[in-house]
Every structure is written in C-alpha cells, then in structure tokens.
Design a protein around this motif. Structure first.
Motif, PDB file in Angstrom:
ATOM      1  N   VAL A  26     -68.655  56.487 -53.655  1.00  0.00           N
ATOM      2  CA  VAL A  26     -67.965  55.217 -53.884  1.00  0.00           C
ATOM      3  C   VAL A  26     -66.561  55.428 -54.426  1.00  0.00           C
ATOM      4  O   VAL A  26     -65.719  54.544 -54.321  1.00  0.00           O
ATOM      5  CB  VAL A  26     -68.776  54.316 -54.841  1.00  0.00           C
ATOM      6  N   ARG A 102     -66.895  43.925 -58.335  1.00  0.00           N
ATOM      7  CA  ARG A 102     -66.590  44.561 -57.059  1.00  0.00           C
ATOM      8  C   ARG A 102     -65.371  43.958 -56.388  1.00  0.00           C
ATOM      9  O   ARG A 102     -64.633  44.627 -55.694  1.00  0.00           O
ATOM     10  CB  ARG A 102     -67.798  44.457 -56.118  1.00  0.00           C
ATOM     11  N   ARG A 108     -62.285  50.022 -51.045  1.00  0.00           N
ATOM     12  CA  ARG A 108     -63.286  51.023 -50.696  1.00  0.00           C
ATOM     13  C   ARG A 108     -62.741  51.964 -49.624  1.00  0.00           C
ATOM     14  O   ARG A 108     -61.947  51.568 -48.788  1.00  0.00           O
ATOM     15  CB  ARG A 108     -64.546  50.352 -50.157  1.00  0.00           C
ATOM     16  N   TRP A 132     -72.475  52.057 -50.258  1.00  0.00           N
ATOM     17  CA  TRP A 132     -71.043  51.818 -50.052  1.00  0.00           C
ATOM     18  C   TRP A 132     -70.625  50.484 -50.658  1.00  0.00           C
ATOM     19  O   TRP A 132     -69.520  50.352 -51.200  1.00  0.00           O
ATOM     20  CB  TRP A 132     -70.750  51.852 -48.562  1.00  0.00           C
ATOM     21  N   GLY A 134     -71.830  49.329 -53.307  1.00  0.00           N
ATOM     22  CA  GLY A 134     -71.838  49.496 -54.758  1.00  0.00           C
ATOM     23  C   GLY A 134     -73.202  49.454 -55.400  1.00  0.00           C
ATOM     24  O   GLY A 134     -73.314  49.568 -56.621  1.00  0.00           O
TER      25      GLY A 134
END
Length: 232
Positions: A26, A102, A108, A132, A134
C-alpha cells in the motif's frame, strides 16, 4: 532483479529456475516473498485457503501482509509450491480512523493483479484488490454465501462470483444482509456482470459492484463502486 532459486520437482527430478513475482504494498513499494534456497518444493495435492497465502513484510515501510504463495508448474504436470521464509509479525490492522482517512491519503500506486484463468485466480485478484483499497487481514469469510466465495477483512465483507452467469438480485441482497449483520461494509465482484434488477437493487442499497476483467482488475460498474475506488 528478483531473487531466483532452483526448484526441483520431486516427481520427475526436473530442475526449474524460479523468481517470485512482486506485488505493490500500500506504500507503493514492490514486495515479493523471500524464497527459501534450502527448502524443498512440495506438490499441491489439495487446495486449502490458508496454504495459498504467505505473510510477507515490506522492507520499505515494515508492513506485513498476506500475498499469494509462490507456485510453479512442472512440465510433467505436477504443480509445485515453492518454499519461502515467512515473516512472523502479523499484518497491521486497519483501524476505523485509517479507513475514513483513505480519501485524504496519498494517491495509490497502480493496481497489479493476476491473470484470470481459474476461480482461484478470481479470489486471489479480489483479495489483492481489497488490500490495495486499504483493508487488512483478508481471509475466507466465516459465513458461506449462497453463490460464489466470501472474503472478509476488518470492516468489510466481499463476495467473489466466478460463475458464467450474471449475479442475481438475491445474490446482492444476501451480501447486503450479511454485511448488515456484521456491521460491515460490503462489495460484490463478478466475472459475468449483473442482472438488471440486481444492479438497481445494489444502487438502492449502496452496494459497490465490480466486474472482474481477464487481467484480474475489478472495474466499478455503479456509483458506490466508483466512490469506494476513489477512496470516498
């Protein structure tokens, strides 16, 4: 360059050179399992979910996560599980505060997955996608869905449907009810898409719907899924 080790098939004694694929943490750094040069490859006789994953630590940020266990197919027809050295630290949990942040987290890295050839590949791709997004501690769900395969992580339940027919209204409603019972979010990932009434019901309930393409990438097909992927 990825670490490469010799892997000998115990059935035919052929030797292969194997390098484990890397998946993005991540934090964005590539992470690959540490291969055990002194271990012995074992044939895969029966699939067990826990045996298909290995705990790996990211050298860049120190996070531990579950990654697909390395395997290699021998030309004699035997599928070999490549020995690895597992990290001992458990995966870091996803707290509610982390989940709500997030949307403000750094962008990302690109999502990298596995090519879809089997139902297990679809489950692996979805598990990687959840990480991916989170979520931590991805595992098989305790409650089996009426169709497909259930996954769970802290704060979310997911349904993976590798069938060749569109997901139904009942499939979506059952997933939503399961999530309500567990006070969790949910998402649905299908290979064949969704029936029209299933999509309408998902929109009304706020259930994110994804279609899994053959590259292993879940594609949002409704507004809740778009919002989830954007981190809102």
């Amino acid at each position: 360059m990825a670490e490469s080790v010799p892997v000998r098939c115990p059935a035919c004694l052929r030797e292969h050179r194997y390098a484990a694929p890397a998946y993005p943490c991540v934090c964005g750094a590539p992470v690959a399992p540490r291969l055990d040069r002194h271990g012995v490859a074992a044939p895969v006789a029966h699939r067990v979910w826990q045996d298909d994953w290995v705990t790996v630590r990211c050298e860049a940020c120190g996070r531990c996560g579950e990654w697909p266990r390395p395997e290699v197919g021998c030309s004699c027809g035997v599928l070999l599980r490549v020995p690895v050295v597992e990290a001992t630290e458990p995966p870091a949990p996803l707290t509610p505060e982390t989940a709500t942040e997030r949307g403000t987290a750094p962008a990302r890295p690109p999502f990298h997955s596995v090519t879809i050839r089997t139902a297990l590949d679809a489950v692996t791709a979805t598990a990687l996608y959840l990480r991916w997004l989170g979520y931590r501690g991805v595992r098989r769900a305790d409650q089996r869905p009426p169709s497909g395969i259930g996954l769970a992580a802290r704060g979310v339940v997911a349904q993976v449907d590798p069938a060749d027919r569109p997901a139904t209204l009942r499939d979506v409603e059952c997933l939503w009810l399961t999530a309500m019972t567990e006070s969790a979010d949910c998402l649905y990932v299908s290979l064949a898409g969704y029936a029209e009434d299933a999509r309408a019901r998902a929109d009304a309930l706020g259930v994110p719907l994804f279609v899994l393409d053959l590259t292993g990438t879940p594609r949002p097909v409704n507004a809740p899924a778009d919002a989830l992927e954007r981190g809102h």
